[in-house]
Write a protein that holds these residues in place. Structure first.
Motif, PDB file in Angstrom:
ATOM      1  N   THR A  56      38.511  41.908  27.876  1.00 55.79           N
ATOM      2  CA  THR A  56      39.681  41.339  28.546  1.00 55.79           C
ATOM      3  C   THR A  56      39.332  41.053  30.000  1.00 55.79           C
ATOM      4  O   THR A  56      38.625  41.833  30.642  1.00 55.79           O
ATOM      5  CB  THR A  56      40.878  42.301  28.490  1.00 55.79           C
ATOM      6  OG1 THR A  56      40.534  43.522  29.165  1.00 55.79           O
ATOM      7  CG2 THR A  56      41.259  42.600  27.058  1.00 55.79           C
ATOM      8  N   PHE A  57      39.809  39.935  30.498  1.00 54.76           N
ATOM      9  CA  PHE A  57      39.613  39.558  31.899  1.00 54.76           C
ATOM     10  C   PHE A  57      40.941  39.715  32.626  1.00 54.76           C
ATOM     11  O   PHE A  57      41.968  39.183  32.180  1.00 54.76           O
ATOM     12  CB  PHE A  57      39.132  38.113  32.004  1.00 54.76           C
ATOM     13  CG  PHE A  57      37.659  37.943  31.761  1.00 54.76           C
ATOM     14  CD1 PHE A  57      36.804  37.608  32.793  1.00 54.76           C
ATOM     15  CD2 PHE A  57      37.127  38.130  30.492  1.00 54.76           C
ATOM     16  CE1 PHE A  57      35.442  37.451  32.580  1.00 54.76           C
ATOM     17  CE2 PHE A  57      35.775  37.983  30.261  1.00 54.76           C
ATOM     18  CZ  PHE A  57      34.926  37.650  31.307  1.00 54.76           C
ATOM     19  N   GLU A  58      40.909  40.443  33.728  1.00 53.65           N
ATOM     20  CA  GLU A  58      42.127  40.691  34.495  1.00 53.65           C
ATOM     21  C   GLU A  58      41.904  40.204  35.931  1.00 53.65           C
ATOM     22  O   GLU A  58      40.917  40.581  36.574  1.00 53.65           O
ATOM     23  CB  GLU A  58      42.463  42.183  34.495  1.00 53.65           C
ATOM     24  CG  GLU A  58      42.634  42.766  33.095  1.00 53.65           C
ATOM     25  CD  GLU A  58      42.781  44.272  33.109  1.00 53.65           C
ATOM     26  OE1 GLU A  58      43.049  44.823  34.210  1.00 53.65           O
ATOM     27  OE2 GLU A  58      42.622  44.894  32.044  1.00 53.65           O
ATOM     28  N   ALA A  59      42.826  39.381  36.422  1.00 50.29           N
ATOM     29  CA  ALA A  59      42.768  38.906  37.799  1.00 50.29           C
ATOM     30  C   ALA A  59      43.512  39.875  38.702  1.00 50.29           C
ATOM     31  O   ALA A  59      44.542  40.427  38.315  1.00 50.29           O
ATOM     32  CB  ALA A  59      43.370  37.514  37.907  1.00 50.29           C
ATOM     33  N   ALA A  60      42.991  40.089  39.898  1.00 49.24           N
ATOM     34  CA  ALA A  60      43.595  41.025  40.844  1.00 49.24           C
ATOM     35  C   ALA A  60      43.821  40.340  42.187  1.00 49.24           C
ATOM     36  O   ALA A  60      43.169  39.334  42.503  1.00 49.24           O
ATOM     37  CB  ALA A  60      42.698  42.248  41.016  1.00 49.24           C
ATOM     38  N   ALA A  61      44.740  40.904  42.950  1.00 44.87           N
ATOM     39  CA  ALA A  61      44.992  40.472  44.337  1.00 44.87           C
ATOM     40  C   ALA A  61      45.300  38.986  44.445  1.00 44.87           C
ATOM     41  O   ALA A  61      44.873  38.314  45.383  1.00 44.87           O
ATOM     42  CB  ALA A  61      43.803  40.832  45.220  1.00 44.87           C
ATOM     43  N   GLY A  62      46.038  38.463  43.457  1.00 44.08           N
ATOM     44  CA  GLY A  62      46.499  37.086  43.537  1.00 44.08           C
ATOM     45  C   GLY A  62      45.526  36.032  43.036  1.00 44.08           C
ATOM     46  O   GLY A  62      45.830  34.836  43.085  1.00 44.08           O
ATOM     47  N   LEU A  63      44.375  36.439  42.542  1.00 43.14           N
ATOM     48  CA  LEU A  63      43.408  35.461  42.029  1.00 43.14           C
ATOM     49  C   LEU A  63      43.920  34.845  40.732  1.00 43.14           C
ATOM     50  O   LEU A  63      44.508  35.536  39.895  1.00 43.14           O
ATOM     51  CB  LEU A  63      42.069  36.156  41.773  1.00 43.14           C
ATOM     52  CG  LEU A  63      40.953  35.276  41.192  1.00 43.14           C
ATOM     53  CD1 LEU A  63      40.454  34.291  42.233  1.00 43.14           C
ATOM     54  CD2 LEU A  63      39.794  36.135  40.689  1.00 43.14           C
ATOM     55  N   THR A  64      43.689  33.562  40.559  1.00 41.35           N
ATOM     56  CA  THR A  64      43.970  32.889  39.296  1.00 41.35           C
ATOM     57  C   THR A  64      42.652  32.676  38.560  1.00 41.35           C
ATOM     58  O   THR A  64      41.760  31.988  39.059  1.00 41.35           O
ATOM     59  CB  THR A  64      44.663  31.533  39.530  1.00 41.35           C
ATOM     60  OG1 THR A  64      45.914  31.757  40.190  1.00 41.35           O
ATOM     61  CG2 THR A  64      44.910  30.822  38.207  1.00 41.35           C
ATOM     62  N   LEU A  65      42.540  33.284  37.382  1.00 39.35           N
ATOM     63  CA  LEU A  65      41.317  33.167  36.587  1.00 39.35           C
ATOM     64  C   LEU A  65      41.479  32.031  35.585  1.00 39.35           C
ATOM     65  O   LEU A  65      42.350  32.073  34.725  1.00 39.35           O
ATOM     66  CB  LEU A  65      41.053  34.474  35.836  1.00 39.35           C
ATOM     67  CG  LEU A  65      40.115  35.488  36.458  1.00 39.35           C
ATOM     68  CD1 LEU A  65      40.065  36.750  35.597  1.00 39.35           C
ATOM     69  CD2 LEU A  65      38.714  34.927  36.633  1.00 39.35           C
ATOM     70  N   THR A  66      40.635  31.033  35.691  1.00 40.73           N
ATOM     71  CA  THR A  66      40.679  29.905  34.768  1.00 40.73           C
ATOM     72  C   THR A  66      39.652  30.104  33.659  1.00 40.73           C
ATOM     73  O   THR A  66      38.698  30.879  33.804  1.00 40.73           O
ATOM     74  CB  THR A  66      40.366  28.601  35.506  1.00 40.73           C
ATOM     75  OG1 THR A  66      39.010  28.653  35.985  1.00 40.73           O
ATOM     76  CG2 THR A  66      41.323  28.394  36.682  1.00 40.73           C
ATOM     77  N   PRO A  67      39.802  29.414  32.529  1.00 38.10           N
ATOM     78  CA  PRO A  67      38.801  29.518  31.470  1.00 38.10           C
ATOM     79  C   PRO A  67      37.375  29.202  31.937  1.00 38.10           C
ATOM     80  O   PRO A  67      36.440  29.924  31.577  1.00 38.10           O
ATOM     81  CB  PRO A  67      39.299  28.527  30.414  1.00 38.10           C
ATOM     82  CG  PRO A  67      40.781  28.537  30.595  1.00 38.10           C
ATOM     83  CD  PRO A  67      40.995  28.651  32.081  1.00 38.10           C
ATOM     84  N   PRO A  68      37.150  28.151  32.753  1.00 38.28           N
ATOM     85  CA  PRO A  68      35.775  27.925  33.217  1.00 38.28           C
ATOM     86  C   PRO A  68      35.215  29.085  34.034  1.00 38.28           C
ATOM     87  O   PRO A  68      34.017  29.382  33.952  1.00 38.28           O
ATOM     88  CB  PRO A  68      35.904  26.656  34.076  1.00 38.28           C
ATOM     89  CG  PRO A  68      37.077  25.940  33.510  1.00 38.28           C
ATOM     90  CD  PRO A  68      38.039  27.024  33.125  1.00 38.28           C
ATOM     91  N   MET A  69      36.060  29.773  34.807  1.00 39.81           N
ATOM     92  CA  MET A  69      35.591  30.931  35.571  1.00 39.81           C
ATOM     93  C   MET A  69      35.151  32.046  34.627  1.00 39.81           C
ATOM     94  O   MET A  69      34.120  32.689  34.831  1.00 39.81           O
ATOM     95  CB  MET A  69      36.698  31.415  36.512  1.00 39.81           C
ATOM     96  CG  MET A  69      36.992  30.456  37.656  1.00 39.81           C
ATOM     97  SD  MET A  69      38.571  30.794  38.495  1.00 39.81           S
ATOM     98  CE  MET A  69      38.222  32.375  39.280  1.00 39.81           C
TER      99      MET A  69
END
Length: 255
Positions: A56-69
């Motif tokens: 699982t990928f979790e974004a923290a501190a307001g980051l937006t995680l995109t599929p390419p990332m």
């Protein structure tokens, strides 16, 4: 239940393959993947597909995680296990990604037995049976050059090291590899490296490797994949041990 896991993985690969442009963009962004033969790229793609499905990928501190990332992280994360298999990453499930440096609390005990708590900024961290934590800014910095610095490889090397229960620079070795030979070679190299760092000398390898045997293994794993010629010239026996452990020879493709 290995058959069930294998069946599920085959099903995932049939249903969740990345489209060619997305995968190619993920690979093209990574200097450390330069020179991978087509067969290795395809095997890496399959591993990255499963990695994305099982972690699982979790974004923290307001980051937006995109599929390419996610794909770009997965592509590099799977490089160390390219010839080992994804089972080497069992026992943990999460990757947490911050926009940049994050603050981490660390406990240490002084010589008097007093426990102290310290907060300091980090760009990556790997917890035993816990998440891998990454700074996206430093993931990006790691992509553009093979300079011996790669935060994804560094933290995933810690995960491999932790398979023996503690991070001590000795991951589980394959049949035919000698624990005694590994320990002797790494100890001699570590002592020599620390002597150079303590003397204030410039080193071709990140001086952070002198922090502990665990960091020595992680930093030298970065060098193995990113600057193999430097590592081989500095500590040839260590390069040979890592070549046997990772079952890869980056010198052949990055020369």
């Amino acid at each position: 239940m290995g058959w069930l896991r294998d069946w599920r993985r085959r099903r995932v690969l049939r249903q969740s393959e990345a489209d060619a442009p997305t995968w190619q963009a993920a690979c093209d962004a990574q200097a450390v993947l330069a020179g991978l033969p087509q067969a290795d790229q395809e095997r890496l793609r399959r591993l990255a597909t499963l990695f994305l499905h099982e972690k699982t990928f979790e974004a923290a501190a307001g980051l937006t995680l995109t599929p390419p990332m996610r794909w770009r992280i997965a592509a590099v994360a799977c490089l160390p296990v390219l010839n080992l298999g994804l089972d080497w990453y069992e026992g943990w499930s999460a990757i947490v990604v911050y926009p940049g440096e994050f603050m981490a609390r660390q406990d240490f005990t002084d010589e008097a037995g007093v426990v102290h708590q310290l907060r300091r900024p980090l760009i990556g961290e790997a917890w035993e049976r816990g998440p891998v934590i990454l700074s996206w800014a430093d993931v990006l910095d790691s992509e553009t050059a093979t300079d011996g610095f790669n935060v994804v490889i560094h933290e995933l090397a810690h995960k491999l090291d932790l398979l023996n229960g503690e991070a001590n620079g000795l991951p589980p070795l394959h049949r035919g590899m000698s624990v005694r030979a590994w320990a002797d070679i790494f100890t001699r190299a570590y002592d020599d490296f620390c002597a150079h760092v303590d003397a204030g000398e410039d080193t071709a390898i990140d001086p952070y490797a002198s922090d502990s045997p665990a960091e020595f293994f992680a930093v030298l794993s970065e060098a193995f994949f990113e600057t193999p010629a430097v590592l081989n010239a500095t500590y040839p026996p260590v390069y040979a041990q890592l070549r046997a452990f990772y079952r890869q020879d980056p010198l052949l493709r990055l020369a």
